[in-house]
Design a protein around this motif. Sequence first.
Motif, PDB file in Angstrom:
ATOM      1  N   ILE A 246      43.203   4.491  48.022  1.00 38.90           N
ATOM      2  CA  ILE A 246      44.477   4.033  47.467  1.00 38.90           C
ATOM      3  C   ILE A 246      45.181   3.146  48.495  1.00 38.90           C
ATOM      4  O   ILE A 246      45.366   3.553  49.649  1.00 38.90           O
ATOM      5  N   SER A 247      45.543   1.945  48.075  1.00 37.58           N
ATOM      6  CA  SER A 247      46.216   1.010  48.980  1.00 37.58           C
ATOM      7  C   SER A 247      47.703   1.338  49.007  1.00 37.58           C
ATOM      8  O   SER A 247      48.353   1.385  47.961  1.00 37.58           O
ATOM      9  N   LEU A 248      48.204   1.561  50.198  1.00 38.15           N
ATOM     10  CA  LEU A 248      49.633   1.892  50.347  1.00 38.15           C
ATOM     11  C   LEU A 248      50.063   1.431  51.735  1.00 38.15           C
ATOM     12  O   LEU A 248      49.624   1.991  52.741  1.00 38.15           O
TER      13      LEU A 248
ATOM     14  N   ASN B   2      45.563   0.383  43.638  1.00 40.19           N
ATOM     15  CA  ASN B   2      46.891   0.475  44.258  1.00 40.19           C
ATOM     16  C   ASN B   2      47.604   1.759  43.831  1.00 40.19           C
ATOM     17  O   ASN B   2      48.720   2.019  44.282  1.00 40.19           O
ATOM     18  N   GLY B   3      46.994   2.524  42.955  1.00 37.03           N
ATOM     19  CA  GLY B   3      47.497   3.852  42.627  1.00 37.03           C
ATOM     20  C   GLY B   3      48.649   3.884  41.637  1.00 37.03           C
ATOM     21  O   GLY B   3      49.025   4.951  41.156  1.00 37.03           O
ATOM     22  N   THR B   4      49.199   2.721  41.281  1.00 37.64           N
ATOM     23  CA  THR B   4      50.421   2.745  40.465  1.00 37.64           C
ATOM     24  C   THR B   4      50.176   3.312  39.064  1.00 37.64           C
ATOM     25  O   THR B   4      51.095   3.829  38.440  1.00 37.64           O
ATOM     26  N   LEU B   5      48.934   3.189  38.566  1.00 31.61           N
ATOM     27  CA  LEU B   5      48.636   3.698  37.212  1.00 31.61           C
ATOM     28  C   LEU B   5      47.760   4.950  37.258  1.00 31.61           C
ATOM     29  O   LEU B   5      47.350   5.460  36.230  1.00 31.61           O
ATOM     30  N   LEU B   6      47.493   5.417  38.470  1.00 28.54           N
ATOM     31  CA  LEU B   6      46.505   6.489  38.628  1.00 28.54           C
ATOM     32  C   LEU B   6      46.971   7.812  38.022  1.00 28.54           C
ATOM     33  O   LEU B   6      46.154   8.598  37.526  1.00 28.54           O
TER      34      LEU B   6
ATOM     35  N   THR C 272      36.544  -1.980  41.726  1.00 27.43           N
ATOM     36  CA  THR C 272      37.716  -2.553  42.353  1.00 27.43           C
ATOM     37  C   THR C 272      38.204  -3.713  41.499  1.00 27.43           C
ATOM     38  O   THR C 272      37.858  -3.839  40.333  1.00 27.43           O
ATOM     39  N   GLY C 273      39.036  -4.577  42.054  1.00 29.15           N
ATOM     40  CA  GLY C 273      39.552  -5.703  41.286  1.00 29.15           C
ATOM     41  C   GLY C 273      40.135  -6.751  42.222  1.00 29.15           C
ATOM     42  O   GLY C 273      39.747  -6.808  43.399  1.00 29.15           O
ATOM     43  N   GLY C 274      41.149  -7.414  41.749  1.00 26.47           N
ATOM     44  CA  GLY C 274      42.262  -7.113  40.879  1.00 26.47           C
ATOM     45  C   GLY C 274      42.615  -5.629  40.946  1.00 26.47           C
ATOM     46  O   GLY C 274      42.230  -4.944  41.850  1.00 26.47           O
ATOM     47  N   GLU C 275      43.370  -5.190  39.988  1.00 25.80           N
ATOM     48  CA  GLU C 275      43.661  -3.758  39.917  1.00 25.80           C
ATOM     49  C   GLU C 275      42.799  -3.159  38.802  1.00 25.80           C
ATOM     50  O   GLU C 275      43.036  -3.444  37.625  1.00 25.80           O
TER      51      GLU C 275
ATOM     52  N   ARG D 144      42.773  -9.322  37.205  1.00 21.38           N
ATOM     53  CA  ARG D 144      44.205  -9.150  36.998  1.00 21.38           C
ATOM     54  C   ARG D 144      44.763  -8.029  37.871  1.00 21.38           C
ATOM     55  O   ARG D 144      44.088  -7.037  38.109  1.00 21.38           O
ATOM     56  N   CYS D 145      45.998  -8.214  38.323  1.00 23.45           N
ATOM     57  CA  CYS D 145      46.637  -7.164  39.122  1.00 23.45           C
ATOM     58  C   CYS D 145      48.079  -7.027  38.685  1.00 23.45           C
ATOM     59  O   CYS D 145      48.718  -8.017  38.296  1.00 23.45           O
TER      60      CYS D 145
END
Length: 327
Positions: free
Chosen positions: A120-122, A99-103, A68-71, A22-23
């Motif tokens: 971190i993917s950005l 992706n860092g959004t919840l980090l 890794t994932g998904g997220e 899931r992502c």
Amino acid sequence: MTGLSDSFQRPINYLRVSVTDRCNLRCIYCMPAEGVSLMSHSDVLSYEEIYHVVKAAAELGINKVRLTGGEPLVRAGLPELVRMLASIGTIDDIALTTNGTLLAHHAAELKQAGLQRVNISLDTLNPDKFRHITRCGHLEDTLRGIEAARVAGLDPIKINVVVMAGINDDELPDFAARTVSEGWHVRFIELMPLNGDEPVASRLVSVGDMKRRLNPLGKMEPCRVSVGNGPAKYFRLPDATGTIGFITPVTEHFCYQCNRLRLTADGKLRPCLLSEEEIDLREPLRIGVSSAELKNLIEEAIARKPLGHKLAEGNKHKGRPFSQVGG
Ligand code: SAM
């Protein structure tokens, strides 16, 4: 510890573990707009099952693990898994790709659990473009995640940028400038023809072109990074504390130095990201496989590692989505 190698004498010491398919983003180059079909929760390995696989792999000689994932951070309780893996003792590099959004919510707890470093993917520093590329995300969340990782002491932090012509290739100098102003370790990645909607051939920017765009910033000197000198080739701009890496899965593949196996979220061991060959571990795990049998299956996967993938020959990867097999 015995030390593992495959049929082409490549040492194998690295396991990438996808903890979920899931992502919370829908990046245009990674998946189609409608998303991809999801695994049922019962198909996904429990943390206990992942622990058993990693422990057996560690006893064979695997000493680097990346989650890794998904997220990975959309899966509840990730620090608990990190703690379990750290307790194995012989894994000396535990890393995360996110992706860092919840980090920002989890960085401190992850560090305390034993996580050492984070990628971190950005892909852009522009909020509107971020929303376009991810189809739903907010740049601010990822920037907050990067800062939280820094404060927590996750080190190094590497920023992964998938470069796409006409979308974010104009931002290469902006990212490179952050290696001087912020000490970022930025890695520019060639776009691979996977499951996204992007017309890959016209979006691919070769590393040669990337370097030409960075010329005005000064001479880039080749260098090494402190941890994780994997497939990237690293350089440093004058006065930079950070580094610029280039990863070339398409124009200059690095299969000859591939040292990894992948465990998918549903418990298949993949000898190669871009081949559909898989060895099922979930069923054996659920009927009580012994550690010795698990090790045999891991060795079988290593024996089946192909020499290389065929992306450079124009083949689009048609297999399972990246989010399922752990990019
Ligand atoms: N959700 C996490 C993240 O965003 O980092 C982990 C999974 S994501 C699939 C892992 C990495 O794969 C990301 O850095 C992403 O940019 C990269 N990726 C996905 N599709 C790609 C493609 N078509 N070409 C190159 N890199 C790709």
